[in-house]
Design a protein around this motif. Structure first.
Motif, PDB file in Angstrom:
ATOM      1  N   ASP A  46       0.827  -1.210   0.000  1.00  0.00           N
ATOM      2  CA  ASP A  46       0.000   0.000   0.000  1.00  0.00           C
ATOM      3  C   ASP A  46       0.858   1.255   0.000  1.00  0.00           C
ATOM      4  N   ASN A  58       0.437   3.274  -4.709  1.00  0.00           N
ATOM      5  CA  ASN A  58       0.390   1.816  -4.624  1.00  0.00           C
ATOM      6  C   ASN A  58       1.227   1.214  -5.740  1.00  0.00           C
ATOM      7  N   GLU A  95      -4.978  -8.861  -5.367  1.00  0.00           N
ATOM      8  CA  GLU A  95      -5.695  -7.687  -4.883  1.00  0.00           C
ATOM      9  C   GLU A  95      -4.814  -6.470  -5.128  1.00  0.00           C
ATOM     10  N   ASN A  97      -4.718  -1.796  -4.403  1.00  0.00           N
ATOM     11  CA  ASN A  97      -5.284  -0.648  -3.697  1.00  0.00           C
ATOM     12  C   ASN A  97      -5.400   0.559  -4.614  1.00  0.00           C
ATOM     13  N   ASP A  99      -6.269   4.944  -3.838  1.00  0.00           N
ATOM     14  CA  ASP A  99      -6.379   5.937  -2.763  1.00  0.00           C
ATOM     15  C   ASP A  99      -7.666   6.738  -2.957  1.00  0.00           C
ATOM     16  N   ARG A 119     -12.304  -0.837   3.072  1.00  0.00           N
ATOM     17  CA  ARG A 119     -11.592   0.406   3.352  1.00  0.00           C
ATOM     18  C   ARG A 119     -10.628   0.173   4.507  1.00  0.00           C
ATOM     19  N   GLU A 120      -9.395   0.689   4.362  1.00  0.00           N
ATOM     20  CA  GLU A 120      -8.390   0.579   5.417  1.00  0.00           C
ATOM     21  C   GLU A 120      -7.741   1.935   5.619  1.00  0.00           C
ATOM     22  N   GLU A 124      -7.193   4.167   2.047  1.00  0.00           N
ATOM     23  CA  GLU A 124      -6.942   2.988   1.228  1.00  0.00           C
ATOM     24  C   GLU A 124      -8.246   2.292   0.851  1.00  0.00           C
ATOM     25  N   VAL A 126      -9.122  -1.106  -0.767  1.00  0.00           N
ATOM     26  CA  VAL A 126      -8.508  -2.388  -1.091  1.00  0.00           C
ATOM     27  C   VAL A 126      -9.494  -3.189  -1.938  1.00  0.00           C
TER      28      VAL A 126
END
Length: 481
Positions: A46, A58, A95, A97, A99, A119-120, A124, A126
């Protein structure tokens, strides 16, 4: 970018003195050292690997195109977005990412197939496609989202990202962050891509953005869609949207490049400033080579934000911006936009040169004596000026010394290697790295190649150092009395 305080300090200085060109060179030893210093850290899942902003961007893919579709209701401050991101996988991607800040995602598809997403952290998104993306494949990711856009953060020069204007409209501007407050992106200057925007707003409002304008299409529902297309690759922070009740002026440069300038309510008085744009671009072409963008113009907001910004082809100007700022932001169309930094520690490649372009303009147009201006600035300087580093200045310090110490350093370099070599470098840099990314190490190598001089100690004193350079570097050539 032009810092408001720096504008006032530098512009007063420029009017009082003269301008000159700059020069730079370096040795093979220092080039090797610099290349080692600038080797980026390995990118994580990430992160694009910039040490100043390790959460930005990313790895694993290269975006080739953004097609952003938004609807925005100014009274409600409500945005709906539908963005298509076209990218090529540089590795297998089970997978990946993107932004995106704040906005609520309702659906994601990859290659037309529904994809899982989470969402992280703060920004992020994902994404897990139905099937892993194979290395070398080109794939399309569609993200649908909505909400009230938020500013990205308060940077050293003010708010970044989506901002509401006093007229009730909105605009997006900021460095290093802006884009992800209103569309999903790979938010790193290393990943440049073409940019297309279709923006739908209620009748009576209008939209300005980057690149080439197509005719607006009115709907039957009281809304109109405006269309903009930037065919040149652009870094995400250099994309923009402005929603307001704009007054537009349209023309064409002698080269055929279309010019569109937009004035927010209350900013119409800036038309006299913008009227010198063709002259300014012609002057900059004489120094840097042919204008590298698809379009030109300006976006004049009626807001006292702390900066103006070189959004690609069509800079955003704060209410206080005057002629020197137009010179500065258009110099960025070569230095910063066409040739974009590799990492944020290389920001002198943008700001030092755009600031020095103001000196060159004053030298050519107003007869400024740059040697005298330089000596005056050095004589009145304080320790604070010298403590700021021009290369690898540290996160959060990018937009400090580059505006005042930067043009001094470049003028000293010009006098060190001479006008012939310096002028050659000024044109060769945006030619060699057009539509690409480059580092400060690359610049030093070019100057070494061009001048044939070993300037290791000079570069160390001026660009890597945090103290006043020794007299041999402070007063090179004709600067020494």
């Amino acid at each position: 970018m032009h810092h408001r305080t720096a504008v006032r300090v530098v512009c007063l200085t420029l009017a009082a003195a003269g301008l000159a060109a700059c020069t730079v060179s370096r040795s093979n030893d220092s080039s090797a050292r610099s290349s080692a210093e600038e080797a980026p850290p390995a990118a994580t899942s990430d992160s694009a690997g910039d040490p100043y902003y390790p959460e930005d961007g990313n790895p694993g893919y290269d975006v080739t195109a953004y097609h952003v579709k938004i609807s925005y209701d100014p009274p409600k401050q409500a945005l709906r977005g539908d963005t298509l991101v076209t990218a090529k996988a540089s590795t297998s991607l089970p997978e990946f990412n993107l932004d995106l800040q704040g906005l609520e995602v309702s659906a994601v598809t990859v290659g037309g197939e529904e994809a899982k997403f989470t969402r992280e952290g703060d920004h992020e998104l994902v994404i897990t496609p139905a099937e892993p993306i194979a290395q070398g494949d080109t794939f399309e990711t569609r993200v649908q989202y909505s909400g009230t856009p938020e500013s990205a953060e308060a940077g050293s020069l003010g708010e970044n990202g989506w901002q509401r204007s006093s007229s009730g409209g909105a605009f997006a501007a900021g460095e290093p962050h802006s884009a992800t407050s209103w569309y999903p992106a790979n938010d790193t200057p290393r990943d440049k891509a073409t940019f297309k925007l279709d923006a739908r707003v209620p009748n009576g409002w209008s939209v300005v953005s980057n690149g080439l304008e197509s005719p607006a299409t009115p709907g039957n529902d009281g809304w109109t869609t405006f269309h903009w297309n930037e065919p040149n690759r652009v870094a995400t922070y250099l994309t923009t949207v402005g929603i307001d009740k704009w007054t537009f002026e349209r023309s064409t440069l002698p080269s055929g490049v279309p010019v569109v300038s937009a004035y927010a309510p209350g900013a119409e008085g800036k038309k006299s400033v913008e009227s010198r744009l063709p002259e300014i671009i012609a002057f900059l072409e004489s120094k840097f080579g042919p204008y590298p963008q698809s379009a030109a113009g300006g976006i004049y907001i009626n807001e006292n934000i702390g900066f103006s910004l070189e959004t690609q082809g069509r800079p955003i100007y704060a209410a206080w911006a005057e002629e020197p700022v137009v010179v500065h932001e258009n110099a960025h169309q070569w230095y910063g936009n066409s040739v974009t930094v590799d990492q944020w520690k290389d920001i002198c490649l943008n700001e030092c040169f755009a600031s020095y372009a103001q000196w060159l303009w004053d030298e050519a147009k107003y007869g400024a004596n740059l040697d005298e201006q330089y000596r005056t600035e050095v004589a009145r300087s304080t320790g604070h000026l010298w403590t700021g580093k021009l290369y690898d200045m540290g996160a959060g310090n990018e937009f400090t010394a580059v505006y005042e110490k930067g043009p001094l350093a470049l003028h000293a370099l010009r006098r060190e290697i001479g006008d012939e070599a310096f002028n050659k470098v000024l044109k060769e840099w945006p030619t060699r790295y057009r539509d690409d990314n480059a580092s400060w190490s690359d610049f030093e190598k070019l100057v070494t190649e061009t001048s044939g001089k070993d300037l290791t100690a000079f570069f160390d004193a001026w660009f890597r150092g945090d103290a006043q350079p020794a007299d041999e570097f402070l007063y090179p050539g004709p600067l020494r009395k």
